[in-house]
Design a protein around this motif. Structure first.
Motif, PDB file in Angstrom:
ATOM      1  N   UNK A 177       0.940  -1.313  -0.058  1.00 44.55           N
ATOM      2  CA  UNK A 177      -0.021   0.053  -0.198  1.00 44.55           C
ATOM      3  C   UNK A 177       0.821   1.231  -0.105  1.00 44.55           C
ATOM      4  N   UNK A 178       0.502   2.149  -1.044  1.00 44.21           N
ATOM      5  CA  UNK A 178       1.150   3.485  -0.668  1.00 44.21           C
ATOM      6  C   UNK A 178       0.165   4.548  -0.766  1.00 44.21           C
ATOM      7  N   UNK A 179       0.504   5.826  -0.393  1.00 42.93           N
ATOM      8  CA  UNK A 179      -0.217   6.886  -0.234  1.00 42.93           C
ATOM      9  C   UNK A 179       0.467   8.128  -0.961  1.00 42.93           C
ATOM     10  N   UNK A 180      -0.294   8.894  -1.668  1.00 43.09           N
ATOM     11  CA  UNK A 180       0.268   9.920  -2.493  1.00 43.09           C
ATOM     12  C   UNK A 180      -0.589  11.351  -2.224  1.00 43.09           C
ATOM     13  N   UNK A 181      -0.010  12.284  -1.718  1.00 41.21           N
ATOM     14  CA  UNK A 181      -0.494  13.819  -1.648  1.00 41.21           C
ATOM     15  C   UNK A 181      -1.128  14.346  -2.891  1.00 41.21           C
ATOM     16  N   UNK A 182      -2.559  14.554  -2.834  1.00 39.80           N
ATOM     17  CA  UNK A 182      -2.973  15.263  -4.037  1.00 39.80           C
ATOM     18  C   UNK A 182      -3.274  16.789  -3.734  1.00 39.80           C
ATOM     19  N   UNK A 183      -3.263  17.051  -2.362  1.00 39.34           N
ATOM     20  CA  UNK A 183      -3.564  18.441  -1.930  1.00 39.34           C
ATOM     21  C   UNK A 183      -2.752  19.531  -2.485  1.00 39.34           C
ATOM     22  N   UNK A 184      -3.198  20.419  -3.305  1.00 46.95           N
ATOM     23  CA  UNK A 184      -2.328  21.537  -3.760  1.00 46.95           C
ATOM     24  C   UNK A 184      -2.346  22.786  -3.046  1.00 46.95           C
ATOM     25  N   UNK A 185      -1.306  23.806  -3.015  1.00 42.53           N
ATOM     26  CA  UNK A 185      -1.294  24.856  -2.054  1.00 42.53           C
ATOM     27  C   UNK A 185      -2.480  25.837  -2.293  1.00 42.53           C
ATOM     28  N   UNK A 186      -2.719  25.842  -3.479  1.00 42.87           N
ATOM     29  CA  UNK A 186      -3.981  26.659  -3.552  1.00 42.87           C
ATOM     30  C   UNK A 186      -5.319  26.047  -3.103  1.00 42.87           C
ATOM     31  N   UNK A 217       1.454   9.209  -9.929  1.00 45.94           N
ATOM     32  CA  UNK A 217       0.447   9.867  -8.873  1.00 45.94           C
ATOM     33  C   UNK A 217       0.781  11.299  -8.313  1.00 45.94           C
ATOM     34  N   UNK A 218       1.382  12.061  -9.275  1.00 45.53           N
ATOM     35  CA  UNK A 218       1.999  13.468  -8.761  1.00 45.53           C
ATOM     36  C   UNK A 218       0.798  14.554  -9.541  1.00 45.53           C
ATOM     37  N   UNK A 219       0.223  15.577  -8.798  1.00 44.92           N
ATOM     38  CA  UNK A 219      -0.599  16.492  -9.810  1.00 44.92           C
ATOM     39  C   UNK A 219       0.124  17.285 -10.606  1.00 44.92           C
ATOM     40  N   UNK A 220      -0.244  17.190 -11.890  1.00 45.47           N
ATOM     41  CA  UNK A 220       0.345  18.135 -12.883  1.00 45.47           C
ATOM     42  C   UNK A 220      -0.416  19.245 -13.421  1.00 45.47           C
ATOM     43  N   UNK A 221      -1.856  19.182 -13.052  1.00 37.82           N
ATOM     44  CA  UNK A 221      -2.679  20.164 -13.662  1.00 37.82           C
ATOM     45  C   UNK A 221      -3.903  20.178 -12.929  1.00 37.82           C
ATOM     46  N   UNK A 230      -5.114  17.805 -22.858  1.00 36.28           N
ATOM     47  CA  UNK A 230      -4.362  17.894 -24.039  1.00 36.28           C
ATOM     48  C   UNK A 230      -2.847  18.347 -23.321  1.00 36.28           C
ATOM     49  N   UNK A 231      -2.008  17.427 -22.949  1.00 36.40           N
ATOM     50  CA  UNK A 231      -0.809  17.705 -22.266  1.00 36.40           C
ATOM     51  C   UNK A 231      -1.143  17.823 -20.781  1.00 36.40           C
ATOM     52  N   UNK A 232      -0.746  19.037 -20.417  1.00 42.60           N
ATOM     53  CA  UNK A 232      -1.175  19.459 -18.857  1.00 42.60           C
ATOM     54  C   UNK A 232      -2.257  20.640 -18.850  1.00 42.60           C
ATOM     55  N   UNK A 233      -3.097  20.313 -19.972  1.00 44.71           N
ATOM     56  CA  UNK A 233      -4.200  21.447 -19.978  1.00 44.71           C
ATOM     57  C   UNK A 233      -5.462  20.664 -20.144  1.00 44.71           C
ATOM     58  N   UNK A 234      -6.205  21.135 -18.961  1.00 50.14           N
ATOM     59  CA  UNK A 234      -7.806  20.708 -18.818  1.00 50.14           C
ATOM     60  C   UNK A 234      -8.661  21.610 -19.266  1.00 50.14           C
ATOM     61  N   UNK A 292     -13.888  22.267  -5.425  1.00 50.55           N
ATOM     62  CA  UNK A 292     -14.454  22.497  -6.540  1.00 50.55           C
ATOM     63  C   UNK A 292     -13.634  22.525  -7.662  1.00 50.55           C
ATOM     64  N   UNK A 293     -12.516  21.385  -7.875  1.00 51.36           N
ATOM     65  CA  UNK A 293     -11.775  21.398  -9.169  1.00 51.36           C
ATOM     66  C   UNK A 293     -11.578  20.009  -9.641  1.00 51.36           C
ATOM     67  N   UNK A 294     -10.838  19.988 -10.582  1.00 53.63           N
ATOM     68  CA  UNK A 294     -10.448  18.613 -11.375  1.00 53.63           C
ATOM     69  C   UNK A 294      -8.899  18.576 -11.291  1.00 53.63           C
ATOM     70  N   UNK A 295      -8.299  17.433 -10.871  1.00 55.06           N
ATOM     71  CA  UNK A 295      -7.075  17.326 -10.891  1.00 55.06           C
ATOM     72  C   UNK A 295      -6.506  16.372 -11.728  1.00 55.06           C
ATOM     73  N   UNK A 296      -5.541  16.657 -12.671  1.00 56.79           N
ATOM     74  CA  UNK A 296      -4.777  15.723 -13.492  1.00 56.79           C
ATOM     75  C   UNK A 296      -3.545  15.155 -12.831  1.00 56.79           C
TER      76      UNK A 296
END
Length: 561
Positions: A307-316, A351-355, A389-393, A342-346
């Motif tokens: 089992x692994x855990x990955x942080x998905x919370x962003x500074x914003x 498992x690193x947030x890129x967008x 598209x790439x790192x754009x949602x 209220x957002x989507x995360x890529x």
């Protein structure tokens, strides 16, 4: 000949002709052609042909009496021609079926459809649309993947041949060193190889025989239905044919993900030292082994390996994440909905947030559509289509519905949208096909459901009743599962092989159930194993990883075996 069409299309063009006058069409007019010039390769109405004949007196003009010859000189590119009706031109789009049509298609097949649009109207501004601009990149991505699979399979075929040659070369090399004993041992080794090949061949032939048997059965029943005059016999054949079609769908699901079979040879390093005690030159290994194939069996019960855990919370992000939806894209990227922020995360494959993409309302569930497109349900009774598209949602389009939008799933061009108490089937353009299921006995009888990979079942987490309900696409209840580990079931996911998993919010568990939704096979993960109020789940087929999200800032990834 002309065909009257309904609704909005009438406003654009009252009549659709078999052949439209080319000069008139260039001027934005819609007049039927009565002549065709073989040299100009254009059609002319009664007025325009007079001017043409004055200018080009030597040209050969064909009239309506020679209309059969027009088709051969229609000048249509292959892409414009209707596949169903010869060289008739594709001029229309049936939005109900999302299908290109010629006038005959509309007259014969789509006359009852509500929305028929003229292609020239739809093509206006096409080249400025985002989907059109990104099409080359999307096609390139798909073709690259297809070419990759082709290359891999071709290499696999060649590697099998090379493996056979290598094995024979190794056998001959060893034979030179131990010539006295070689004849006897070589025979035994070849016998083992032959047996392994025969066993592998039988294994593959068994799949072939199953497919052939079902094919023959279906053809027999269909021939009986089509030729039988006795309605009773026809009905029996019909029912048997439907049963066999169900068996065929199950078999296709079972066989579609089986890996290729291969052979390798491992020479025994002690051969020269203990030749007299050997019965073979080495060990022939078949991949995948029977033990490995058990993992792909639909009845296989998974266990957690790591089992692994990955942080998905962003500074914003201002609040703790609330991950209510997860889906994976073809390139390995992962989309998640964050209800609280209220957002989507890529996420990338690590498992690193890129967008991120802010949304106008809180997102609930989401599903993969095709390529790099997904659909997400929002709290404002809408569904947004998301393009990556790439790192754009990007929100490419959105639809609003007269009911809450909670769960969502897609299969074979059909969009299934659920409120808290019902499931509706829509076309991809948002047209209601039918209400499939409804249960108003409580306020949360339908949560984040999913459609099975073969499209025959819908697994519904009935949160208020602590049940997993399985229905068919007509709304008939096939099974109901109650279990102490299924307490406020929130979301369901299904693997490509049909393994079904349910995450339950209050019991803090992930359970594996059988493909019919009748029995719990195992409780795969529990609160002590790292789960906290799970509300979303995804099974990653290539890695056998179970990805789970909830009201926490981490994404939990369970490696299963």
């Amino acid at each position: 000949m002309a065909y009257n069409l309904e609704s909005s299309f009438q406003q654009a063009s009252d009549l659709i002709h078999d052949f439209t006058c080319s000069p008139c069409k260039d001027d934005g007019l819609n007049n039927e052609a009565h002549f065709f010039c073989d040299e100009c390769k254009k059609y002319y109405c009664n007025n325009c042909v007079q001017l043409h004949n004055k200018l080009f007196r030597t040209h050969s003009v064909l009239g309506r009496q020679d209309v059969s010859k027009w088709v051969g000189y229609a000048g249509l590119s292959p892409i414009e021609k209707c596949d169903k009706h010869g060289d008739k031109k594709l001029e229309l789009l049936c939005e109900d079926h999302d299908e290109l049509c010629c006038p005959i298609c509309v007259s014969l097949t789509h006359r009852m459809c509500q929305s028929i649009k003229h292609i020239p109207d739809l093509s206006k501004g096409l080249k400025t649309q985002i989907d059109f601009k990104k099409l080359p990149a999307d096609v390139d991505t798909i073709t690259t993947r297809l070419q990759g699979i082709t290359k891999k399979r071709t290499h696999n075929k060649q590697s099998l041949k090379d493996s056979g040659k290598k094995i024979l070369a190794e056998i001959k090399s060893l034979r030179k060193k131990v010539i006295e004993k070689f004849d006897d041992i070589e025979k035994k080794t070849k016998d083992i190889l032959e047996n392994q090949l025969h066993e592998a061949d039988d294994f593959l032939q068994d799949d072939i025989d199953k497919c052939t048997k079902l094919t023959d059965k279906l053809k027999t029943y269909l021939n009986t239905i089509q030729s039988q005059q006795d309605d009773n016999i026809s009905y029996i054949a019909y029912k048997k044919c439907k049963d066999k079609m169900s068996d065929a769908e199950s078999l296709l699901q079972e066989l579609s993900t089986k890996p290729d079979t291969s052979l390798t040879f491992q020479a025994d390093p002690r051969f020269e030292q203990c030749l007299s005690g050997l019965n073979a030159l080495g060990k022939i290994i078949t991949f995948p082994s029977k033990d490995m194939l058990n993992k792909f069996d639909i009845s296989h019960v998974f266990k957690i390996k790591a089992r692994s855990q990955y942080i998905v919370k962003m500074p914003s992000d201002k609040k703790m994440c609330g991950i209510n939806g997860i889906c994976k894209l073809p390139g390995g990227e992962i989309l998640i909905t964050d209800y609280n922020n209220t957002n989507l995360k890529l996420l990338n494959s690590q498992y690193q947030v890129t967008a991120t993409c802010d949304l106008p309302a809180k997102p609930n569930h989401l599903c993969h559509i095709a390529g790099y497109e997904a659909a997400v349900t929002l709290d404002d009774k809408s569904v947004h289509y998301i393009t990556v598209a790439g790192s754009t949602l990007t929100v490419s389009r959105k639809m609003t519905f007269p009911h809450d939008c909670i769960g969502i799933s897609h299969h074979n061009g059909n969009l299934y949208v659920g409120s808290w108490t019902a499931i509706y089937q829509y076309t991809m353009s948002g047209q209601l096909v039918k209400k499939i299921y409804e249960d108003n006995s409580a306020s949360g009888t339908v949560n984040a459901f999913t459609v099975s990979r073969d499209g025959t079942k819908i697994y519904i987490p009935a949160s208020s009743h602590n049940k997993l309900i399985t229905i068919d696409t007509s709304g008939n209840i096939l099974s109901t599962l109650l279990d102490p580990d299924i307490n406020w079931p929130y979301s369901v996911c299904v693997s490509d092989r049909g393994h079904t998993f349910v995450c339950s919010n209050c019991s803090k568990t992930v359970t594996q159930v059988d493909k019919d939704g009748k029995h719990k096979l195992a409780t795969v993960a529990i609160w002590k194993g790292g789960l906290r109020n799970p509300s979303s789940i995804w099974f990653d087929n290539p890695t056998s990883n179970l990805i789970v999200g909830g009201c926490q800032n981490e994404l939990s990834v369970f490696a299963l075996e």
